[in-house]
Enzyme design. Structure first.
Site, mmCIF file in Angstrom:
data_model
loop_
_atom_site.group_PDB
_atom_site.id
_atom_site.type_symbol
_atom_site.label_atom_id
_atom_site.label_comp_id
_atom_site.label_asym_id
_atom_site.label_seq_id
_atom_site.Cartn_x
_atom_site.Cartn_y
_atom_site.Cartn_z
ATOM 1 N N CYS A 83 -18.042 -53.135 -19.040
ATOM 2 C CA CYS A 83 -18.095 -52.412 -17.772
ATOM 3 C C CYS A 83 -17.533 -50.996 -17.860
ATOM 4 O O CYS A 83 -17.532 -50.269 -16.862
ATOM 5 C CB CYS A 83 -17.404 -53.201 -16.656
ATOM 6 S SG CYS A 83 -15.729 -53.709 -17.011
ATOM 7 N N HIS A 319 -19.869 -53.076 -7.830
ATOM 8 C CA HIS A 319 -19.566 -52.765 -9.231
ATOM 9 C C HIS A 319 -20.777 -53.088 -10.109
ATOM 10 O O HIS A 319 -20.869 -54.173 -10.674
ATOM 11 C CB HIS A 319 -18.337 -53.590 -9.639
ATOM 12 C CG HIS A 319 -17.907 -53.467 -11.059
ATOM 13 N ND1 HIS A 319 -18.248 -52.419 -11.879
ATOM 14 C CD2 HIS A 319 -17.141 -54.300 -11.827
ATOM 15 C CE1 HIS A 319 -17.704 -52.600 -13.069
ATOM 16 N NE2 HIS A 319 -17.036 -53.731 -13.067
#
Length: 364
Positions: A83, A319
């Site tokens: 991420c 996200h």
């Protein structure tokens, strides 16, 4: 050594998993951003570097370059630091410019969890060290450092309110490119919802009697973001106004069982190598995968939330893994034009126990 500067930064809306962006492949999402960043550019970019986490595999950056109508001579590089991939792509492009590898890059990230071919995540760490899912890892950090649910909910409520305020002011639409006829509104943001009431009512979702809830953690999302990076000399040659100048960056690792703590040593290392203190930093964008991460970060550096994600973040907006680091930089790009901020930091904690931090200087 050349200076690397950002002259433009854009993102798509952030969509929910199987939401409004579900019918768009990752290369299509990235193409919307690439097309916007290059529409007024009179010469080709040297490379396109994109981060991606959940697939579908292959060189997605090259595919996205071709999908966006770039000349076949423009290559592409896909990076995976989980991420943190979008921020890693930007970091890499800046260092390539510094080293003289090229003068014009597009860098960022893209994610479509809706279109992912994989039913489960890749491994972060060997089992004998510990390979917790991110929710359990957030619980680990909360327990180890004494971060209560009340502390997490307090910051989450602030994130929701800041995001709603930014939406009302039109700040987010300034960051966005349009995807077909979809409204310029992040899908997860719900102005009609009483977020404080919601935070009190939801139960822990990863661990019985835990502190991490669906309310104080991020969603699972689709989206893309990228920036147009140039050497400062090239920007001057093309009569483009830089906004952010790359100063330096750092990457660090921590115990994979506590990844939410990773931005702390990453930022500490960055400050040390640049001879800055935290008091020198006017603005910080830290990915809000979990509120516990932000609470711990603020405690570690003895700072308030005043200049930390002042316009909201991933708890409220979502996200999209590979794109989130690039969204942080896109947010900074726009924020420094509204605020008196000379030095700013983008930072992210990553599954497997990694942290990335980048220091930027506003170009005046």
């Amino acid at each position: 050594m050349k200076n690397a500067v950002i002259v433009n930064a854009k993102r798509t809306i952030i969509g929910k998993k199987n939401g409004v962006l579900k019918n768009y492949s990752p290369e299509q999402l990235a193409a919307f951003v690439i097309e916007d960043l290059t529409k007024d550019l009179n010469e080709p970019v040297d490379d396109i570097i994109l981060g991606n986490t959940v697939g579908p595999g292959g060189n997605l950056a090259r595919l996205s370059a071709l999908e966006s109508g770039q000349p076949c001579t423009v290559p592409g590089l896909t990076v995976d630091r989980q991420c943190g991939s979008g921020l890693e792509a930007i970091r890499l492009a800046c260092h390539l410019i510094q080293g003289g590898a090229g003068d014009i890059y597009i860098a960022g990230g893209v994610e479509s969890v809706s279109a992912s071919l994989f039913k489960s995540r890749a491994r972060f760490s060997p089992d004998d060290i510990g390979d917790p899912d991110m929710g359990i890892a957030a619980e680990n950090v909360a327990e180890k450092y004494g971060i209560t649910r009340e502390m997490q909910d307090e910051f989450a409520a602030l994130s929701y309110q800041r995001s709603l305020d930014s939406f009302d002011k039109g700040y987010f639409s300034e960051e966005m490119v349009r995807v077909a006829n979809i409204p310029l509104k992040d899908e997860g943001l719900k102005p009609e919802l009483d977020y404080r009431r919601m935070l009190k009512r939801v139960s822990p979702c990863f661990k019985k009697n835990g502190t991490v809830t669906v309310g104080n953690s991020c969603g699972v999302n689709d989206g893309a973001a990228a920036v147009l990076i140039m050497s400062e000399d090239k920007a001057k040659e093309l009569n483009l106004q830089p906004v952010l100048r790359f100063v330096d960056s750092s990457v660090t690792g921590v115990d994979p069982n506590y990844p939410a703590a990773a931005p702390i040593p990453a930022v500490s290392k960055l400050l040390s190598k640049t001879n800055f203190s935290i008091e020198d930093i006017d603005l910080i964008e830290l990915n809000e995968a979990f509120a516990v991460k932000v609470v711990l970060f603020a405690q570690a550096f003895s700072i308030s939330y005043d200049n930390l994600n002042p316009e909201g973040g991933a708890i409220a907006l979502g996200h999209p893994y590979g794109a989130s680091g690039a969204i942080l930089v896109t947010r900074l790009f726009n924020e420094v034009q509204r605020m008196e901020s000379n030095y700013c930091v983008s930072a992210i904690g990553i599954g497997g126990g990694l942290g990335i931090a980048v220091l930027w200087e506003r170009v005046t």
